[in-house]
Design a protein around this motif. Structure first.
Motif, PDB file in Angstrom:
ATOM      1  N   PHE A   1      44.040  20.931  14.566  1.00 23.74           N
ATOM      2  CA  PHE A   1      43.689  19.758  13.761  1.00 23.74           C
ATOM      3  C   PHE A   1      42.491  19.045  14.390  1.00 23.74           C
TER       4      PHE A   1
ATOM      5  N   PHE B   1      57.058  20.112  14.492  1.00 23.29           N
ATOM      6  CA  PHE B   1      55.788  19.991  13.775  1.00 23.29           C
ATOM      7  C   PHE B   1      55.571  18.555  13.292  1.00 23.29           C
ATOM      8  N   LYS B   2      56.628  17.934  12.710  1.00 23.59           N
ATOM      9  CA  LYS B   2      56.498  16.569  12.191  1.00 23.59           C
ATOM     10  C   LYS B   2      56.121  15.592  13.305  1.00 23.59           C
TER      11      LYS B   2
ATOM     12  N   SER C   1      47.938  12.364  13.715  1.00 20.57           N
ATOM     13  CA  SER C   1      47.464  11.418  12.698  1.00 20.57           C
ATOM     14  C   SER C   1      47.094  10.078  13.308  1.00 20.57           C
TER      15      SER C   1
ATOM     16  N   GLY D   1      48.890  13.799   4.500  1.00 22.13           N
ATOM     17  CA  GLY D   1      49.788  14.945   4.408  1.00 22.13           C
ATOM     18  C   GLY D   1      49.595  15.821   3.193  1.00 22.13           C
TER      19      GLY D   1
ATOM     20  N   ILE E   1      42.339  20.842   9.073  1.00 24.09           N
ATOM     21  CA  ILE E   1      43.169  21.860   9.712  1.00 24.09           C
ATOM     22  C   ILE E   1      42.426  23.188   9.680  1.00 24.09           C
TER      23      ILE E   1
ATOM     24  N   ARG F   1      54.628  16.242  16.205  1.00 22.18           N
ATOM     25  CA  ARG F   1      53.258  16.509  16.662  1.00 22.18           C
ATOM     26  C   ARG F   1      52.234  16.009  15.626  1.00 22.18           C
ATOM     27  N   PHE F   2      52.516  16.256  14.336  1.00 23.46           N
ATOM     28  CA  PHE F   2      51.584  15.847  13.274  1.00 23.46           C
ATOM     29  C   PHE F   2      51.436  14.322  13.228  1.00 23.46           C
TER      30      PHE F   2
END
Length: 704
Positions: free
Chosen positions: A250, A214-215, A222, A176, A262, A217-218
């Motif tokens: 990503f 967003f969190k 990951s 992150g 990114i 999906r991220f």
């Protein structure tokens, strides 16, 4: 309680889903049928080929195989087959040996060390089948690894294409946090220097309007779900220089295994930029290829060696296009042949080599050995010779190359950093062997007239010697017994009138025995420097050094000189040096040679005769001289071209061994047929371009 069936994964159906390709070497059709039927009865799809001769084996090695099974063949030995496999396009192809009739269990380790994967007995079908599966499993793993690395490279190229296309902004994210960013990415968020962004959390910069989406999906990205990696966000960061929404993607990082890359489409590129970036992506930068090579061949100790031209002959620019193009193309071929390491083109005439080792001492040893390539060289193009002069420098690669700018820093360091040099040895001044005032001529000979062509050549030779531009060539021997793997023959020459002159048996040297002695002493000292350095990598290395007759017959202190050389080499071997003289030279001075060879033996050297066995006097000489080794005449090598003459050669070798047992070497085996047929005669050492060409420094071709 219910029972749990324990099943070996080796017995699953995975190996049966793909055709099994077997190359079987045997003279027995029944055994071939047994092996094939054993697999087909267990539901394997089998493609098997049976052969029992060298010629067909050579042809079949051009195809892809899963396994080689060796039983029995008329003119093909298992050792011979192993050596040909190692030199083929599938050097790691496993070979199984069907249990020989005279096999003893305590021989197993020796067979494996020679390269046999396993020894199996067809009389026990179940054990044979399981052994076959183990070998097949290994073979498939090797092929799978190769395919995966190719796919990884394709994927990384595609990722880089997406990054570079349209001048996209990109950054590398780890846990992150930003760890790297390109100028477009910095400009997108109003930053001027990469230091401003390193360590900054991704969320602080992107400031997505829908934070929770967003969190979530991220988190999935990951975890490897890159099908969710392309999307759009609205950013609340008022420093963003383009309108919302931001088009984000990503990708896995090409640099760090646990990092993400990114990319953000800035939509500012021209079609020309897009075309250029796409072309670059299809041809990845040198630093990317170097990073990928290290991924495929991991090593803790790495160095980049920069090869560049110090000058270029005018004739290259004055000639036609083919000459110009081939000159620069031949440079890479020369470097590839001399180094046996991955090479990466920077621009015309400039290459970077990746050198790897298990320790800093071994890496330094490799780098020291490269110094000989700085001597003036010759490149042959369309049967014409052109000079090649190289500048060589290096830099240690102490981290992964981050980007083009980082790569340029390494290259700049390599350009200005000279190769390391051998440390001076206190027990002998190696750098000035020609000043030793102990060269005494027993029978001085009249030198050539000053104006003769011979005198002109000798003057050029003396000048080349004074400048240290005599070339030493090293060629590795193949030991059929696989015990003396690091024996090298040393030959020498110099460049005269843009052509190569071989110094062994150079007729003009007979006119100047003093120069001949100085030359041979210099050759011995320089080759021993190489050996002293090389034993850091291979402690059991030894040299066969070709010399002319004057140093043997007329140099009174030569035995003491050899004794001192052997001492300073610091080899763990009792006899690291073999001195090799021409049979013709010795035959003309047989009584003196007997005495001097005996002295050399007393002082720790071994002695060999070269170009041996082609005269009616050969056997008589062998009875009179105390020699350890014989290197056969080229005409004897040619006898390997036909079955009848190969048998005649074997009869010759048998008669030599009856007179005096010793080691015999066949040289000039420059194609597969000669190399393979050499296994059918009792010459322990075989040598030629097919195995390793003559090189300017010592390397082990079997370890590349």
């Amino acid at each position: 309680m219910g029972s749990i069936e324990v099943r070996n994964p080796l017995l699953s159906k995975k190996l049966k889903r793909t055709e099994t390709r077997l190359l079987i070497i045997d003279d027995n059709q029944i055994r071939f049928n047994q092996i094939r039927d054993l697999l087909t009865s267990s539901e394997h799809v089998v493609h098997a080929t049976l052969l029992d001769d060298l010629q067909n084996f050579e042809k079949q090695l051009h195809h892809t195989w899963d396994l080689v099974i060796f039983g029995r063949a008329y003119d093909l030995k298992y050792e011979q087959a192993l050596s040909l496999i190692r030199l083929s396009n599938q050097p790691n192809l496993p070979m199984i040996l069907l249990k020989p009739e005279d096999y003893q269990a305590d021989q197993y380790a020796a067979y494996v060390r020679k390269g046999i994967y396993d020894i199996l007995n067809l009389e026990y079908p179940d054990r044979f089948y399981l052994g076959l599966l183990r070998a097949l499993s290994l073979s498939r793993l090797v092929l799978t690894q190769q395919h995966l690395m190719e796919e990884l490279e394709t994927a990384q190229t595609h990722a880089q294409s997406l990054v570079q296309e349209s001048n996209k902004a990109f950054a590398v994210i780890q846990e992150g946090i930003h760890v790297q960013a390109n100028p477009e990415y910095l400009a997108l968020f109003g930053l001027k220097d990469e230091d401003e962004i390193v360590g900054l959390p991704l969320l602080d910069l992107l400031q997505p309007k829908d934070l929770n989406d967003f969190k979530l999906r991220f988190k999935k990205i990951s975890q490897g779900q890159f099908d969710l990696g392309r999307f759009e966000i609205n950013s609340l960061n008022n420093q963003v220089s383009i309108p919302n929404p931001l088009k984000i993607e990503f990708l896995p990082s090409t640099d760090e295994e646990d990092a993400l890359q990114i990319t953000i489409d800035t939509e500012t590129s021209t079609s020309a930029q897009t075309t250029s970036a796409t072309a670059d992506a299809q041809n990845p930068n040198s630093y990317q290829l170097i990073n990928r090579t290290i991924t495929q061949q991991p090593s803790d100790i790495n160095a980049l060696v920069l090869f560049s031209l110090t000058s270029c002959p005018d004739s290259i620019f004055e000639g036609d296009w083919d000459t110009f193009k081939n000159y620069f193309g031949t440079i890479k071929e020369f470097l590839k042949e001399q180094t046996h390491v991955p090479l990466f083109k920077m621009s015309s005439g400039i290459y970077v080599g990746l050198f790897q080792a298990e320790s800093k001492a071994k890496l330094e040893s490799k780098l020291i050995g490269l110094s000989s390539l700085k001597k003036p060289q010759l490149l042959s193009i369309n049967q014409t010779s052109y000079p090649l002069n190289l500048r060589i420098g290096y830099t240690l690669l102490d981290s992964e190359i981050r980007d083009e700018k980082h790569f340029e820093q390494f290259i700049a360091s390599a350009y200005k950093t000279a190769l390391p040099e051998n440390q001076p040895t206190p027990s002998l001044v190696l750098d000035a062997p020609l000043d030793i005032p102990s060269i005494e001529l027993q029978h001085p000979e009249v030198k050539a007239a000053a104006s003769s062509p011979e005198a002109t050549l000798l003057r050029a030779l003396q000048q080349s010697l004074d400048r240290g531009e005599i070339h030493l060539k090293y060629q590795q021997l193949y030991d059929k017994q696989d015990t003396n793997l690091y024996t090298y023959e040393v030959t020498s020459g110099f460049i005269y009138e843009n052509a190569w002159k071989d110094l062994a048996g150079l007729r003009e040297l007979a006119e100047d025995p003093e120069l001949s002695i100085k030359l041979d002493r210099w050759i011995l000292v320089e080759s021993c420097k190489q050996l002293h350095n090389f034993i850091t990598q291979y402690p059991e290395a030894k040299l066969i050094v070709n010399l002319n007759k004057a140093v043997l017959l007329h140099d009174r202190t030569f035995p003491e000189f050899i004794s001192k050389l052997i001492t300073i080499v610091r080899s763990k071997l009792k006899h690291p040096l073999i001195l090799q003289f021409s049979e013709e030279d010795i035959s003309q001075n047989i009584s003196d040679a007997q005495k001097h060879i005996a002295q050399l033996r007393q002082f720790g050297a071994e002695v060999s005769l070269r170009d041996f066995g082609n005269t009616i006097y050969s056997e008589s000489m062998l009875r009179q001289l105390d020699v350890n080794c014989l290197t056969l005449h080229q005409n004897l090598t040619k006898m390997l071209q036909a079955e009848k003459t190969t048998q005649e050669l074997q009869e010759k070798l048998s008669s030599f061994q009856e007179i005096k047992p010793g080691e015999i070497m066949l040289r000039d085996l420059n194609d597969m047929t000669l190399f393979a047929n050499a296994w059918n005669v009792d010459a322990r050492f075989i040598q030629g371009d097919y195995f390793q060409k003559k090189l300017d420094h010592l390397i082990d071709v079997q370890d590349q």
